[in-house]
Design an enzyme around this catalytic site. Structure first.
Site, PDB file in Angstrom:
ATOM      1  CG  HIS A 186      -1.998   1.011   1.191  1.00 23.23           C
ATOM      2  ND1 HIS A 186      -3.095   0.906   0.365  1.00 23.23           N
ATOM      3  CD2 HIS A 186      -2.160   2.166   1.875  1.00 23.23           C
ATOM      4  CE1 HIS A 186      -3.882   1.952   0.548  1.00 23.23           C
ATOM      5  NE2 HIS A 186      -3.336   2.734   1.459  1.00 23.23           N
ATOM      6  CG  HIS A 202     -10.345   3.944   2.222  1.00 22.89           C
ATOM      7  ND1 HIS A 202     -11.057   4.088   3.374  1.00 22.89           N
ATOM      8  CD2 HIS A 202      -9.043   4.186   2.575  1.00 22.89           C
ATOM      9  CE1 HIS A 202     -10.252   4.405   4.372  1.00 22.89           C
ATOM     10  NE2 HIS A 202      -9.018   4.473   3.904  1.00 22.89           N
TER      11      HIS A 202
END
Length: 843
Positions: free
Chosen positions: A51, A97
């Site tokens: 990430h 997200h």
């Protein structure tokens, strides 16, 4: 040289909990020359996660075309920036997200919307428009996910006061365990006031002697040591810039967030289930105003929001850009939870927090400014020249990690890639494996379930056999009703009515407003408009659009991704705008799968060829990997967002007629024309269409990525908009030409009168998708005649239909309007009629 035998099983277990594998732990220890502290494990695990580090994708991302004369800021900062006129630019970015939104849909989606806003305004840009791209699966939990993610996005954006002007929603059974929530925002910024995330403005010449002085003390800066005066003076030098934390206090929410978002889900639950971040949009609004005030008054050196990995990522990334070190006293960080450990403070992803670097001369001015906004703050650290990320907790050093190890010397993986021919051969046909009951537009069950089944193999075969439209409708009179009550085709109004699309008062066309276009359109604020040679204010606007054709990408990652970029760019063109640049949000499964790596590599190249050929550079983006559950990945979804420039927002054509158009005007008809390149059908495909996916239960034969005459087609559309101001301009999309006409009719609440030629056309042609061009509509016969009398070199133009008042007599109606519209408009509405988030399925 570090002895790896010192790594015990217990220590390895701790590292794995923070997302590091055994080889990465050994690498980290060798780089340090020692065993790291527990806090250093936490920091490294977060910053080396997929990430944060892009360790598996960076080798491919570097191939992106990122430069054009109008690009002011390319990849590497919080957002990309492109010039929109002589003095102002648009800062924009898209981010994912996904994992948090599946676990806690309302807060997960809300904080995703908040995070992308902070990326924009910490650049010094004022957010002016948002969009979101959502992907859902089937079942009872997905029925609740669509409701709560949409409400989370809407409540947050509406409260902050940023309009959501467009979006993209799609459904596929392989998103059932891994939904996608991709948020995009664009902001307006003066080209001379772009703010970057740095800690120091010192030159290399100034830094060198300071580094040499700090080197003398480095041997004394060791983890677990207490901070002696000599070390304290080096870590916290008196005359250097300070770090000021401001915004909400730090809690335990979001701890492990970066590593969780880099992991796949298992069959019995998420590998890591942290408390998902909790957002406060009203705190975000204050934070926005305070941040922009600090930037406008030039009181800070650099600034960054605390996003993934929180305080760790913001401080380390700014230090990496600045070539310096940083020291933080964790006890000084405002905390809202009791007895927080050092690693928890470092990794917390509590929302609405900022970190800024301030010169000693401006400290009082910054603190006074923050007090005006009644916003919490604390001086938490200092910039230094040790080259270390040093954290103090209870007067002991808990991290003393070289910054380069965390931002530059991270692992870079080049995972095996499946042979391209092997991949294409394995994906000649992809199956629609939805397992819910057949969809009929109604669901009276106590527990609502999202069903994606609409199979009709006989109708599919008739389309493949080139049955013409007239005979097809005669044989299947209820099929249109069935297709347009399906979630894939149904009205998006129940979704968009959760968003305020007109806040700030600059919206020209948007979903959920009185008029919408193929892209969301906002005019630039008055202060950003220029004055032309006649002394008049310009009418410049920004157009934004986003989406992806994931089924095409799965069939052929190169062509499918390029076609996805084209599809979004065509929405910009249809709105009368010129595409300027794009941002990407690359959503894929595990990079350890050679098949997934083939998808990633080819997707980058497919997007890139469009970027180069049509001069639409990639200036920002995000990568989200490991979107899979129990080894089953999502469809490859390289989501894209494109920003365009509108030169005259008064001429923006719509994607449907305004409310009660025929009642309010003297017009009897709107004349619809189809314009496309001459070999449009040959380069398109029914077999890969959404209709084939629904009726036939499979897709094959991906449309071709052909750019030869695309510029000519775009120029024709833009010239037509400029000279003739058509009422409607839309790219042919889902459902092909006939599906786009049906959507126009339903969205316009108007009757559709097809031409005799359209009725005689093969349904295989009418339902084909890919490169089928545009539909242009005129509310004046004179304008229509002028349009048809033009010379079209490599293009085909035909009149295909008319839109008329809903109650008009149509000699050959395609469908019963009232019946189809009732199901079309109510299909998704049922999911927004309850507030409970109970009965969650086990993931």
């Amino acid at each position: 040289m570090f002895d790896t035998s010192l790594i015990t099983k217990e220590f390895l277990t701790q590292a794995i909990q923070f997302g590091l594998n055994e080889e990465e732990l050994k690498t980290f220890c060798k780089q340090l020359g020692r065993l790291p502290s527990y806090e250093e494990l936490a920091v490294c695990g977060a910053l080396w996660s997929e990430h944060c580090s892009y360790k598996s994708s960076r080798v491919h991302l570097k191939r992106f075309h990122t430069e054009e004369p109008w690009v002011i800021q390319g990849p590497g900062e919080n957002a990309g920036v492109v010039a929109i006129n002589k003095n102002y630019g648009i800062a924009f970015k898209m981010e994912s997200h996904n994992h948090p939104s599946y676990l806690e849909p309302y807060q997960g989606a809300a904080t995703g919307a908040g995070g992308i806003l902070r990326d924009i305004f910490c650049m010094g840009a004022y957010p002016i428009a948002s969009l979101n791209c959502l992907r859902f699966g089937e079942g009872t939990w997905n029925a609740r996910l669509i409701r709560d993610t949409v409400r989370g996005i809407g409540d947050y954006g509406n409260s902050v006061g940023v309009p959501t002007v467009t979006g993209d929603i799609s459904f596929h059974h392989n998103y059932s365990k891994n939904i996608l929530v991709n948020a995009f925002n664009a902001g307006i910024i003066h080209k001379d006031k772009i703010f970057r995330g740095i800690l120091s403005e010192a030159s290399e010449e100034q830094i060198v002697p300071l580094k040499k002085k700090a080197e003398q003390v480095l041997p004394k800066i060791k983890v677990t040591n207490e901070v002696i005066p000599e070390v304290n003076e080096t870590l916290f030098p008196e005359k250097e810039n300070v770090l000021i934390y401001f915004g909400s206090a730090t809690g335990r929410d979001g701890v492990h967030g970066a590593t969780m978002s880099s992991s796949e889900f298992s069959g019995t639950g998420a590998a890591l289930k942290p408390t998902v971040q909790v957002g406060d949009p009203f705190a975000e609004k204050v934070l926005l105003e305070a941040t922009l005030s600090l930037i406008e008054k030039k009181l800070t050196v650099g600034l960054q929001d605390m996003g993934a990995a929180g305080l760790t990522s913001s401080s380390v990334e700014m230090a990496g850009r600045s070539g310096c070190g940083v020291a933080i006293d964790l006890n000084k960080v405002p905390q809202r939870a009791s007895n927080m450990q050092a690693w928890e403070i470092l990794l917390s992803e509590s929302q609405e927090r900022m970190l800024c670097a301030v010169s000693p001369n401006n400290i009082d001015a910054v603190l006074n400014e923050l007090e005006k906004f009644n916003i919490s703050y604390a001086v938490v650290g200092k910039v230094n020249y040790t080259g270390l990320f040093t954290c103090i907790f209870d007067n002991k050093i808990v991290t003393a990690t070289p910054v380069n190890i965390l931002v530059e010397d991270i692992p870079r993986y080049e995972w095996p890639i499946q042979n391209k021919e092997e991949y294409l051969n394995n994906h000649k046909v992809i199956k629609n494996e939805t397992c819910e009951n057949s969809w009929d537009g109604e669901n009276h069950s106590k527990n609502l379930s999202l069903s994606l089944n609409a199979e009709n193999k006989e109708a599919h075969k008739d389309i493949l056999s080139n049955l013409n439209l007239e005979n097809f409708i005669e044989k299947y009179p209820k099929l249109i009703s069935k297709l347009y009550s399906h979630p894939t085709n149904a009205s998006r109004s129940p979704v968009y009515h959760n968003y305020c699309s007109t806040v700030q008062g600059n919206t020209i066309a948007a979903v959920g407003s009185l008029q919408s276009a193929s892209a969301g359109i906002v005019r630039l604020p008055e202060y950003a408009q220029e004055v032309d040679s006649q002394g008049n204010k310009t009418k410049t606007g920004a157009a934004i659009a986003g989406g992806c054709e994931e089924r095409w990408v799965e069939l052929n990652p190169f062509d499918g991704s390029g076609l996805s970029a084209l599809k979004i760019a065509r929405k910009i063109i249809a709105s009368g705008a010129v595409p300027l640049a794009m941002t990407d949000c690359l959503n894929f499964g595990s990079p350890r799968s050679p098949e997934v790596m083939r998808q990633i590599s080819d997707a980058v190249d497919g997007i890139n060829i469009v970027a180069k050929h049509l001069h639409i550079p990639i200036v920002s983006g995000n990568v989200s990997l490991n979107n899979q559950t129990s080894g089953r990945p999502i469809p490859p979804t390289p989501m894209l967002g494109i920003v365009g420039r509108v030169d005259d927002f008064s001429k923006v054509p719509l994607d449907s007629l305004p409310h009660r158009f025929f009642e309010k005007s003297n017009e009897k008809s709107v004349f619809l024309y189809h314009i496309s390149i001459k070999d449009a059908f040959e380069n398109s495909s029914y077999e890969a269409s959404q209709t084939a996916w629904l009726l036939g239960g499979e897709n094959s034969n991906c449309p071709k990525l052909v750019l030869t005459n695309e510029k000519e087609l775009w120029q024709c559309i833009l010239n037509t908009i400029q000279k003739l101001s058509p009422k409607i301009t839309v790219p042919v999309g889902h459902g092909g030409l006939i599906g786009s006409l049906i959507s126009l009719s339903l969205k316009s609440k108007s009757a559709l009168d097809l031409s005799s030629q359209t009725w005689k056309t093969s349904t295989k042609t009418l339902f084909a998708e890919g490169n089928m061009g545009f539909i242009v509509g005129f509310d004046s016969k004179e304008k229509a005649d002028i349009f048809m009398n033009q010379e079209f070199l490599n293009l085909n133009v035909n009149k295909i239909a008319e839109l008329k008042h809903k109650d008009s007599e149509i000699s050959m109606p395609l469908f019963n309007f009232d019946n189809v519209y009732a199901k079309y408009s109510q299909s998704l509405k049922q999911y927004f009629e309850t507030l409970s988030c109970a009965n969650k399925e086990t993931i």
